[in-house]
Structure formats: structure tokens, C-alpha cells
Design an enzyme around this catalytic site. Sequence first.
Site, PDB file in Angstrom:
ATOM      1  N   HIS A 114       0.673  -1.173  -0.044  1.00  0.00           N
ATOM      2  CA  HIS A 114      -0.104  -0.093   0.007  1.00  0.00           C
ATOM      3  C   HIS A 114       0.681   1.172  -0.023  1.00  0.00           C
ATOM      4  CE1 HIS A 114      -4.094   2.018   0.964  1.00  0.00           C
ATOM      5  NE2 HIS A 114      -3.111   2.844   1.784  1.00  0.00           N
ATOM      6  N   ASP A 120       0.986   5.275   0.046  1.00  0.00           N
ATOM      7  CA  ASP A 120       0.257   6.393   0.592  1.00  0.00           C
ATOM      8  C   ASP A 120       0.951   7.531  -0.203  1.00  0.00           C
ATOM      9  OD1 ASP A 120      -0.405   4.895   3.598  1.00  0.00           O
ATOM     10  OD2 ASP A 120      -1.835   5.316   2.178  1.00  0.00           O
ATOM     11  N   PHE A 157      -1.399  10.537   8.248  1.00  0.00           N
ATOM     12  CA  PHE A 157      -0.234   9.967   8.850  1.00  0.00           C
ATOM     13  C   PHE A 157      -0.607   8.614   9.200  1.00  0.00           C
ATOM     14  CE2 PHE A 157       1.938  14.068   9.203  1.00  0.00           C
ATOM     15  CZ  PHE A 157       0.734  14.833   9.239  1.00  0.00           C
ATOM     16  N   ASP A 178      -8.645   1.185   6.382  1.00  0.00           N
ATOM     17  CA  ASP A 178      -7.128   1.687   6.533  1.00  0.00           C
ATOM     18  C   ASP A 178      -7.032   2.504   7.566  1.00  0.00           C
ATOM     19  OD1 ASP A 178      -5.490   3.579   3.723  1.00  0.00           O
ATOM     20  OD2 ASP A 178      -4.773   2.707   5.671  1.00  0.00           O
TER      21      ASP A 178
HETATM   22  C1  DX5 Z   1      -3.344   7.259   6.245  1.00  0.00           C
HETATM   23  C2  DX5 Z   1      -3.064   6.176   5.380  1.00  0.00           C
HETATM   24  C3  DX5 Z   1      -2.749   4.832   5.962  1.00  0.00           C
HETATM   25  C4  DX5 Z   1      -1.908   4.576   6.932  1.00  0.00           C
HETATM   26  C5  DX5 Z   1      -1.871   3.271   7.623  1.00  0.00           C
HETATM   27  O1  DX5 Z   1      -3.532   8.436   5.915  1.00  0.00           O
HETATM   28  O2  DX5 Z   1      -3.677   6.134   4.258  1.00  0.00           O
HETATM   29  O3  DX5 Z   1      -2.732   3.877   4.844  1.00  0.00           O
HETATM   30  O4  DX5 Z   1      -0.607   4.720   6.507  1.00  0.00           O
HETATM   31  O5  DX5 Z   1      -0.899   3.344   8.571  1.00  0.00           O
HETATM   32  P1  DX5 Z   1      -1.439   2.887  10.306  1.00  0.00           P
HETATM   33  O6  DX5 Z   1      -1.790   1.482   9.959  1.00  0.00           O
HETATM   34  O7  DX5 Z   1      -0.318   3.068  11.016  1.00  0.00           O
HETATM   35  O8  DX5 Z   1      -2.513   3.554  10.479  1.00  0.00           O
HETATM   36 ZN    ZN Z   2      -3.600   4.344   2.945  1.00  0.00          ZN
END
Ligand code: DX5
Ligand code: ZN
Length: 216
Positions: A31, A33, A141, A173
Amino acid sequence: MKVAPSIIAADFSHYQEELQKIKDAGADCLHLDVMDGVFVPNLTFGPMIVEAIDRVTDMTLWSHLMIMQPEKYLKEYIAAGSDWISFHVEATERVDQCLAYCKQHGVQTGLSINPATPLEQVKHYLPHVDILLIMTVTPGFCGQKFMDDVVPKIQEARQYMIEHGITCSIAVDGGVNRENACTLKKAGTEIVVAGASVFRSHDYAQAIQELRCSKV
Ligand code: DX5
Ligand code: ZN
């Protein structure tokens, strides 16, 4: 459940090793981001980094576009090697155009909704979507706290799809961990994205296995 580790939680100074480790640990896809500092208050990376990652791994790349007007950048992110693309319904006036473009170019098409966005806002798109990505944090984040009050939206989405014969996958997510993974699976989740709960663990394979919630 399928597990898609979120690479922004990894140690980017050793990203090639991290990619190999997460693949060896059994991740189903990666994934990515993508954040523009406008749609979300953080800036991560552009198509160039997606391309660099695509050069060093054969894993399925899932670009989560947290960017305004994704219609302007789909071409670049697909050309860079994205196999799946999710964009936010809150970030564009051209959802149909984005969905059609992704389909025309053979990528799995995902629509993402923020915690505050009701399912009502995307129901009519679901027959044309491969993945509904339900955010359980306000995006921007990794390492944020899971928002339990979004779980009913997952159940509502599953129920709606069953009633209308829609085969779209439900992905979740944000703040996913071993404590909430089984709740998510029972609610109808098929794919979980996980950043901190995987990359901050000392055993990636064990963390991924726990997130699969195989016993349910
Ligand atoms: C948030 C992102 C997520 C996040 C997931 O803006 O879209 O994908 O990085 O990380 P965790 O699992 O630590 O929330
Ligand atoms: Zn994400």
C-alpha cells in the site's frame, strides 16, 4: 483477510530491504500512501518513487491517492506501475471519469471515503468499483488511533452490497491492529491496510498473520 502493509510506516532509508522483508513476510500487496499536502496535511511521494519501488519488487502495488483532483495524475501513477488505485470521493468532482480511466487502463479501481463521509455519498458508484476503501483514521499519517465509530459503516456497506448483488471488496485503512482486526473481519472487511502495526513490530510475518484473523 488480505493484508496490505503501508510502506510509509517502513524505514525508507532501507526501503529495498524493507520491501523484500515484507514480501517474505507474506504481504498480499504493498500500500503506497500518496499525499499532496493539500487534500491531507502531509506530503509523501510522487510517481517517481512508485516507479522506483516497481523496479525493485514484483509485488502488487496499490497506490492510495490522497490528493486533490486525482484525475490530473492517474496517467502518471498508472504508468509508474500502480496495479491498484484508490482515490478519494472528497477530492474530485470527476469520480465517474476517474473510475472509467482506471478501468480503461486495467487497474483495480478503488474509491476511498473518509471517516466523516457517509456511505450514502458513494453507494451509486459501488457497482463500478473493485475496492471500497473505508478510512478508520483521518488520512495523513500512519500510527494514528483506530476510530471505532466507523465500524458500523463497514457493516452498512457489506449489507448494502449483499442486498444489491454488488461484488466490490471492502478494505479498511487506518489504525488497524491485532486488537481490532477480527472485529473488522466480522463486520465484512476483506482487505486491511496496516502501517505501524506491521512495520513497528519485531516480526513482520507474525504481525501479518495476526491481522489475517484466520480463526474467525
Ligand atoms: C493514512 C494512510 C494509511 C496509514 C496506515 O493516511 O492512508 O494507509 O498509513 O498506517 P496505520 O496502520 O499505522 O494507521
Ligand atoms: Zn492508505
